[in-house]
Design a protein around this motif. Sequence first.
Motif, PDB file in Angstrom:
ATOM      1  N   ARG A 112      12.158   7.207 102.092  1.00 46.89           N
ATOM      2  CA  ARG A 112      11.516   8.584 101.772  1.00 46.89           C
ATOM      3  C   ARG A 112      12.421   9.323 101.248  1.00 46.89           C
ATOM      4  O   ARG A 112      13.635   9.554 101.643  1.00 46.89           O
ATOM      5  CB  ARG A 112      10.800   9.111 103.244  1.00 46.89           C
ATOM      6  CG  ARG A 112       9.988   8.404 103.625  1.00 46.89           C
ATOM      7  CD  ARG A 112       9.382   9.164 104.926  1.00 46.89           C
ATOM      8  NE  ARG A 112       8.176   8.459 105.560  1.00 46.89           N
ATOM      9  CZ  ARG A 112       8.543   8.024 106.863  1.00 46.89           C
ATOM     10  NH1 ARG A 112       9.593   8.250 107.536  1.00 46.89           N
ATOM     11  NH2 ARG A 112       7.459   7.389 107.407  1.00 46.89           N
ATOM     12  N   GLU A 113      11.779  10.315 100.120  1.00 44.51           N
ATOM     13  CA  GLU A 113      12.912  11.335  99.441  1.00 44.51           C
ATOM     14  C   GLU A 113      11.949  12.420  99.278  1.00 44.51           C
ATOM     15  O   GLU A 113      10.627  12.339  98.739  1.00 44.51           O
ATOM     16  CB  GLU A 113      13.493  10.704  98.143  1.00 44.51           C
ATOM     17  CG  GLU A 113      12.453  10.117  97.291  1.00 44.51           C
ATOM     18  CD  GLU A 113      13.240   9.665  95.974  1.00 44.51           C
ATOM     19  OE1 GLU A 113      14.319   9.569  95.945  1.00 44.51           O
ATOM     20  OE2 GLU A 113      12.266   9.004  95.115  1.00 44.51           O
ATOM     21  N   ILE A 114      12.615  13.556  99.332  1.00 39.67           N
ATOM     22  CA  ILE A 114      11.984  14.748  98.820  1.00 39.67           C
ATOM     23  C   ILE A 114      12.857  15.717  98.233  1.00 39.67           C
ATOM     24  O   ILE A 114      14.245  15.573  98.596  1.00 39.67           O
ATOM     25  CB  ILE A 114      11.433  15.575 100.319  1.00 39.67           C
ATOM     26  CG1 ILE A 114      10.723  16.689  99.883  1.00 39.67           C
ATOM     27  CG2 ILE A 114      12.336  15.973 101.234  1.00 39.67           C
ATOM     28  CD1 ILE A 114       9.717  17.304 100.968  1.00 39.67           C
ATOM     29  N   VAL A 115      12.688  16.281  97.192  1.00 42.22           N
ATOM     30  CA  VAL A 115      13.370  16.966  96.166  1.00 42.22           C
ATOM     31  C   VAL A 115      12.850  18.519  95.995  1.00 42.22           C
ATOM     32  O   VAL A 115      11.683  18.373  95.410  1.00 42.22           O
ATOM     33  CB  VAL A 115      14.014  16.487  94.948  1.00 42.22           C
ATOM     34  CG1 VAL A 115      14.818  17.406  94.039  1.00 42.22           C
ATOM     35  CG2 VAL A 115      14.617  15.018  95.349  1.00 42.22           C
ATOM     36  N   PHE A 116      13.465  19.276  96.094  1.00 44.92           N
ATOM     37  CA  PHE A 116      13.015  20.690  95.929  1.00 44.92           C
ATOM     38  C   PHE A 116      13.311  21.500  94.645  1.00 44.92           C
ATOM     39  O   PHE A 116      14.521  21.005  94.318  1.00 44.92           O
ATOM     40  CB  PHE A 116      13.199  21.861  97.003  1.00 44.92           C
ATOM     41  CG  PHE A 116      12.532  21.516  98.342  1.00 44.92           C
ATOM     42  CD1 PHE A 116      11.032  21.503  98.579  1.00 44.92           C
ATOM     43  CD2 PHE A 116      13.231  20.669  99.246  1.00 44.92           C
ATOM     44  CE1 PHE A 116      10.489  21.203  99.750  1.00 44.92           C
ATOM     45  CE2 PHE A 116      12.534  20.184 100.538  1.00 44.92           C
ATOM     46  CZ  PHE A 116      11.210  20.295 100.639  1.00 44.92           C
ATOM     47  N   TYR A 117      12.799  22.205  94.083  1.00 46.80           N
ATOM     48  CA  TYR A 117      13.231  23.005  92.890  1.00 46.80           C
ATOM     49  C   TYR A 117      13.539  24.402  93.302  1.00 46.80           C
ATOM     50  O   TYR A 117      12.827  24.894  94.203  1.00 46.80           O
ATOM     51  CB  TYR A 117      11.972  23.014  91.661  1.00 46.80           C
ATOM     52  CG  TYR A 117      11.935  21.449  91.331  1.00 46.80           C
ATOM     53  CD1 TYR A 117      12.748  20.940  90.254  1.00 46.80           C
ATOM     54  CD2 TYR A 117      10.693  21.027  91.538  1.00 46.80           C
ATOM     55  CE1 TYR A 117      12.567  19.674  90.039  1.00 46.80           C
ATOM     56  CE2 TYR A 117      10.358  19.694  91.106  1.00 46.80           C
ATOM     57  CZ  TYR A 117      11.104  18.881  90.332  1.00 46.80           C
ATOM     58  OH  TYR A 117      11.167  17.539  90.097  1.00 46.80           O
ATOM     59  N   THR A 118      14.583  25.051  93.006  1.00 45.60           N
ATOM     60  CA  THR A 118      14.966  25.939  93.404  1.00 45.60           C
ATOM     61  C   THR A 118      15.409  27.078  92.450  1.00 45.60           C
ATOM     62  O   THR A 118      15.780  26.853  91.123  1.00 45.60           O
ATOM     63  CB  THR A 118      16.555  25.894  94.042  1.00 45.60           C
ATOM     64  OG1 THR A 118      17.678  25.355  93.456  1.00 45.60           O
ATOM     65  CG2 THR A 118      16.318  24.919  95.202  1.00 45.60           C
ATOM     66  N   ASP A 119      15.654  28.320  92.745  1.00 47.85           N
ATOM     67  CA  ASP A 119      15.935  29.543  91.916  1.00 47.85           C
ATOM     68  C   ASP A 119      17.379  29.462  91.675  1.00 47.85           C
ATOM     69  O   ASP A 119      17.993  29.193  92.384  1.00 47.85           O
ATOM     70  CB  ASP A 119      15.782  30.791  92.704  1.00 47.85           C
ATOM     71  CG  ASP A 119      15.946  32.075  91.769  1.00 47.85           C
ATOM     72  OD1 ASP A 119      17.095  32.420  91.607  1.00 47.85           O
ATOM     73  OD2 ASP A 119      14.875  32.481  91.017  1.00 47.85           O
ATOM     74  N   LEU A 120      17.592  29.703  90.388  1.00 54.70           N
ATOM     75  CA  LEU A 120      19.003  29.332  89.723  1.00 54.70           C
ATOM     76  C   LEU A 120      20.069  30.550  90.282  1.00 54.70           C
ATOM     77  O   LEU A 120      21.244  30.177  90.584  1.00 54.70           O
ATOM     78  CB  LEU A 120      19.150  29.449  88.237  1.00 54.70           C
ATOM     79  CG  LEU A 120      18.343  28.291  87.482  1.00 54.70           C
ATOM     80  CD1 LEU A 120      18.237  28.584  85.986  1.00 54.70           C
ATOM     81  CD2 LEU A 120      19.442  26.941  87.735  1.00 54.70           C
TER      82      LEU A 120
END
Length: 342
Positions: A112-120
């Motif tokens: 299982r994998e989970i990847v978030f997008y973040t504020d630079l």
Amino acid sequence: MDKFNLSRRESLGLAALATGLAAVPAVAGAHNKKSGVDFITKIDFKDPKWNRDVYARLDADIDPTKEKCGWIKGKAMGVRPNEKVRTLFGVEGFSFVRVKKLEDGSYRRMLREIVFYTDLETGEILTEWDNPYSNETVKVVPIANDPFNFTISEFLPEGPSYGGLNKDLRERKPFLQDWEYGPNGTMILNTGIDLMYPNALQPSKWVRESAGVMNRVSEHFIYVVEQKDVENPELTHIPHIGSWSRVTPWLPWMLMGTAEGQINYFTHFQTIPEGVAGLPAHLVKAARAMDEKWLSAPTEDYGPSLSSLEHYAREQTPAPVPAGWEPPKAPEAPAGFPPRKS
């Protein structure tokens, strides 16, 4: 070293190259049984079974009672004609993987994998994002793949089918990988895959989400390990650091439609021996809010194994198409560019 604040040099996998540790001699016996799992320890780049065993020890922990946690962090760039590459947002996430050894000596890896997008600037996980190409605020959808399974055998994996969309499967060949010796007792593995297959998000239905009828995706990895760990008969998992890059169409939630351009990911990754306790707290909190399952590996094999694009098609709904909407256009080429040939 703060493992969640790697320098550029370290994030490219060079930290291991500077350890100065001498390589140890090869283990005399070819197989290990001390852990209760039989695997090959004697290095032989031309042996498909050695490649199978060492890759399984990298990708997972081949002790079936254990799971391996991996952490990844980097950035995603937007690439369009006639303008500089633009860094759009951060990328940070983790995976948990477990393997079962099959009767023929292969390993079934279950992940299982989970990847978030973040504020630079702040590193905070994005739920909305201001798209600079369209000047529109859009809802952010993280990568959440459950599961992504395949078999690691003495033969080259045929490639992901993505629910049957990818028909261009690789022919059955011995599993030989691109290994080389690095300085200071290290070994370096380069691996990856280049794909072109039908898009689950067809533009006739997903007008604003679809980049076109086909997906062109490339993923490439670099692993840096210590030779003494590869040869260690006690290690059912080989610690490593490395980098992951990905070339992919515009992410569907960006609502770019068939606009020219693409997304490039550049990240570094490493094993987190402590598991959940060793992960950044904000990632754990966000994943737990979605579902507790993201904090552990699957214990059973199930499917299908899909990428984030196929999951998007199954879990989201097409965005409304405003009257007169068109995909964002790239800038015009500067006058006199490209130069005329004399």
